[in-house]
Motif scaffolding. Structure first.
Motif, short mmCIF file in Angstrom:
data_model
loop_
_atom_site.label_atom_id
_atom_site.label_comp_id
_atom_site.label_asym_id
_atom_site.label_seq_id
_atom_site.Cartn_x
_atom_site.Cartn_y
_atom_site.Cartn_z
N GLN A 211 -80.89 -18.80 -33.54
CA GLN A 211 -80.40 -17.55 -32.95
C GLN A 211 -79.27 -17.82 -31.97
OE1 GLN A 211 -83.23 -14.76 -31.52
NE2 GLN A 211 -84.34 -14.64 -33.43
N LEU A 214 -76.20 -18.37 -34.02
CA LEU A 214 -75.73 -17.10 -34.58
C LEU A 214 -74.96 -16.30 -33.53
CD1 LEU A 214 -78.81 -16.00 -36.72
CD2 LEU A 214 -76.50 -16.41 -37.58
N SER A 217 -71.63 -18.08 -32.81
CA SER A 217 -70.63 -18.00 -33.88
C SER A 217 -70.13 -16.58 -34.09
CB SER A 217 -71.23 -18.54 -35.19
OG SER A 217 -71.59 -19.90 -35.06
N ILE A 218 -71.07 -15.63 -34.12
CA ILE A 218 -70.67 -14.24 -34.38
C ILE A 218 -70.01 -13.63 -33.14
CG2 ILE A 218 -71.52 -11.94 -34.94
CD1 ILE A 218 -73.69 -13.31 -36.63
N LEU A 237 -74.54 -23.57 -38.66
CA LEU A 237 -75.50 -22.54 -39.06
C LEU A 237 -76.36 -23.02 -40.22
CD1 LEU A 237 -73.33 -19.30 -38.84
CD2 LEU A 237 -75.41 -19.78 -37.55
N SER A 241 -80.29 -23.48 -39.91
CA SER A 241 -81.10 -22.68 -40.84
C SER A 241 -81.99 -23.59 -41.67
CB SER A 241 -80.18 -21.87 -41.76
OG SER A 241 -79.44 -20.93 -41.04
#
Length: 594
Positions: A211, A214, A217-218, A237, A241
């Motif tokens: 998380q 994420l 990166s986002i 990621l 993952s």
């Protein structure tokens, strides 16, 4: 500059003893509810255990050829037992669920209360993903256990205990036969717990890391694209993952092995009970009906035993999640102020200030700076010069590695975190629009503010026109699931909150950087108006914003290298003059209005 992901110091996880102590504390005020739930479930389970003896009684009557009339009463009793057991189970389960929801609410409230008071430095060191995973997936896991697993586990545990008692009442030898399965079950549970506990704990950490990546990166997608880091972040990621997936698969493999061992225990136990029943009926010690009841008792244990042991899977996950929430809840409270003095004005004095995120890598070194009350100062410098770090230190986000900061003549160590927050408001380019009516979003800064005061604050920063043009004006629901505000509008909202909060010192950390040229000019005007009547410290992304300040402070490699007005520094021909010349040249190359 901030700690890298490899430097993350995760938020603490409570030990088993700490978790149990916290649970006991939460249950202490709900003893009556807990006792009521236990009594009702125990009564319902006990009544349900009458089913096996009644069926055994029917078998005996059939064997004795008593006729159909002899079966009427047992059959009526079976129906009555089923109805009473169903009603008691429903009521008991509702009471258990209510108890669980009460405890869950206490855990959630305690966690949120402490999380909101965590020092930002501590949250940044752990990474936002760690905190987000605790408040989302960990809370969800506990909620699932409370609503599904806990009532089922309670019923199953009571059924197991009372059924074993029922076997002993039929004949103590049936109980011994049933207990033959116990060693297999105990060994299976020990095998499972020894392997599953570390896997579930690692999976929680891996989920938090995923998380965090994420969000990283986002949230920084524009920077990722600008520096062509797409492949690097995609690889990170994929790696995180894969780590979370592999741990989940390991958990599933362990669960599968666990249930294969439980099936073996069922076979061993049932064979022992049937064999014992055959022997006892053969020597006349018990009737066929009693042996039938014993076999039915043991067979009725299959689901409760499997459910109770299967729920260990949920219990392990919920326990790991509970420990992570309690770990944050048990963090010490904010440091209390050491003195009773309050800032007398909005002045800021920084003395021999030094700070490093990592040992041996100073970001600031021997910074001395005095800002007069009501003065507007712009911090200027190349990327990595230490501007944002200095701003965050003054705002109390980080504690300096060395040196001192005084606000209004009072050392921040005497003020404590709460005192610093009352004196300083920091607005960065990462502004959050909270979900709800726009008016309530504004009132976060001053809950008692009237509608007229809200409009006055919006007017002061030039935002009232667009705010009243929204579909429902100030009552328009904004944020997640509501009307989406533009970047400029979101920053406008933050500046209006600053006006409402009315702190003596305000820090704007590149607050206009994401608005684009036209939006930035609007926000620069709004920022100047928001800073009226208070001390302002601006981390200047756009040099024209610095040019409007009373004084410009230039940082380079963590040190103050120049200070003066815009005109003085341009005339001096130093570092600021070079930055201004480069900015002016770049503007001439850009078409007007770009």
């Amino acid at each position: 500059m901030s700690p890298t992901s490899t430097d993350r110091v995760l938020l603490p996880t409570a030990s088993a003893a700490e978790s149990l102590a916290a649970l006991r504390t939460m249950l202490r005020g709900h003893r009556l509810l807990a006792a009521g739930a236990f009594v009702v479930l125990a009564a319902g389970t006990g009544i349900g255990l009458l089913t096996a003896p009644l069926l055994g009684h029917i078998v005996d009557r059939v064997v004795d050829k008593r006729g159909s009339d002899a079966l009427t009463v047992p059959l009526v009793l079976l129906v009555a037992v089923a109805l009473v057991r169903g009603a008691a189970t429903a009521v008991g389960s509702a009471l258990v669920a209510r108890l669980g929801e009460t405890v869950l609410a206490a855990v959630r409230e305690q966690f949120i209360e402490r999380a909101l008071r965590l020092p930002l430095e501590r949250v940044e060191a752990a990474g936002s993903g760690d905190l987000v995973s605790r408040v989302t997936s960990d809370v969800s896991m506990i909620a699932k256990s409370v609503r599904q697993a806990m009532p089922e586990f309670t019923r199953s545990a009571l059924t197991i205990v009372l059924t074993l008692g029922g076997l002993a009442v039929l004949d103590w030898r049936f109980l011994l036969a049933a207990l033959v399965a116990m060693p297999v079950q105990v060994l299976s549970v020990r095998w499972y717990l020894r392997r599953s506990s570390p896997v579930y704990a690692e999976h929680r950490v891996a989920t938090g890391a995923l998380q965090h990546q994420l969000l990283d990166s986002i949230g920084g997608v524009r920077t990722v694209r600008a520096f062509r880091l797409n492949g690097t972040h995609a690889g990170l990621l994929e790696q995180r993952s894969a780590s979370a997936r592999d741990l989940a698969l390991r958990g599933i493999h362990i669960v599968t092995g666990f249930f294969s061992r439980l099936n073996l225990a069922e076979y061993v136990g049932l064979a022992a009970v049937l064999g014992t029943g055959f022997a006892l009926v053969d020597n006349g010690s018990v009737s066929i009906g009693t042996a039938t009841a014993a076999a039915l008792y043991f067979h009725s244990l299959f689901n409760p035993v499997n459910a109770a042991l299967f729920l260990l899977d949920d219990a392990q996950s919920a326990g790991a999640s509970f420990a992570r929430l309690i770990g944050v809840s048990n963090l010490p409270a904010e440091r209390a102020p050491q003195g009773g003095d309050a800032p007398v004005d909005g002045s800021v004095k920084v003395t021999a200030l030094g700070h490093a995120y990592a040992s041996g890598q100073p970001v600031l070194a021997d910074v001395d700076l005095e800002i007069r009350s009501g003065e507007r100062v712009a911090l200027v410098g190349a990327s990595g010069a230490g501007k944002t770090t200095l701003a965050k230190l003054i705002a109390g986000v980080h504690e300096p590695s060395k040196g001192a900061i005084a606000l209004g003549g009072v050392d921040t160590r005497e003020l404590g975190p709460a005192g610093v927050r009352r004196a300083v408001t920091l607005i960065s380019q990462e502004v959050h629009v909270f979900a709800g009516p726009l008016a309530e979003d504004l009132r976060l800064a001053r809950p008692e503010a009237t509608d007229d005061e809200l409009r006055a604050a919006l007017t002061h920063v030039g935002a009232l026109e667009w705010a009243e043009a929204l579909p429902e004006g100030l009552a328009t629901v904004v944020g997640e699931g509501g009307h989406r505000l533009t970047v400029t509008q979101a920053q406008h909202l933050a500046l209006a909150r600053l006006v409402l909060a009315d702190p003596p010192i305000a820090i704007l950390d590149e607050a206009t950087a994401d608005a684009g040229s036209a939006g930035a000019r609007v926000l620069e005007t709004a920022a100047v108006r928001a800073l009226e009547g208070r001390t302002g410290l601006m981390v200047a992304h756009r040099l024209p914003q610095a040019a409007t300040a009373d004084r410009v402070v230039v940082l380079d490699q963590g040190r103050v290298v120049e200070t003066g007005t815009h005109d003085e520094l341009v005339a001096a021909g130093g570092r600021y003059a070079a930055l201004w010349a480069a900015w002016s040249d770049s503007r001439r190359e850009v078409p007007e209005g770009a």
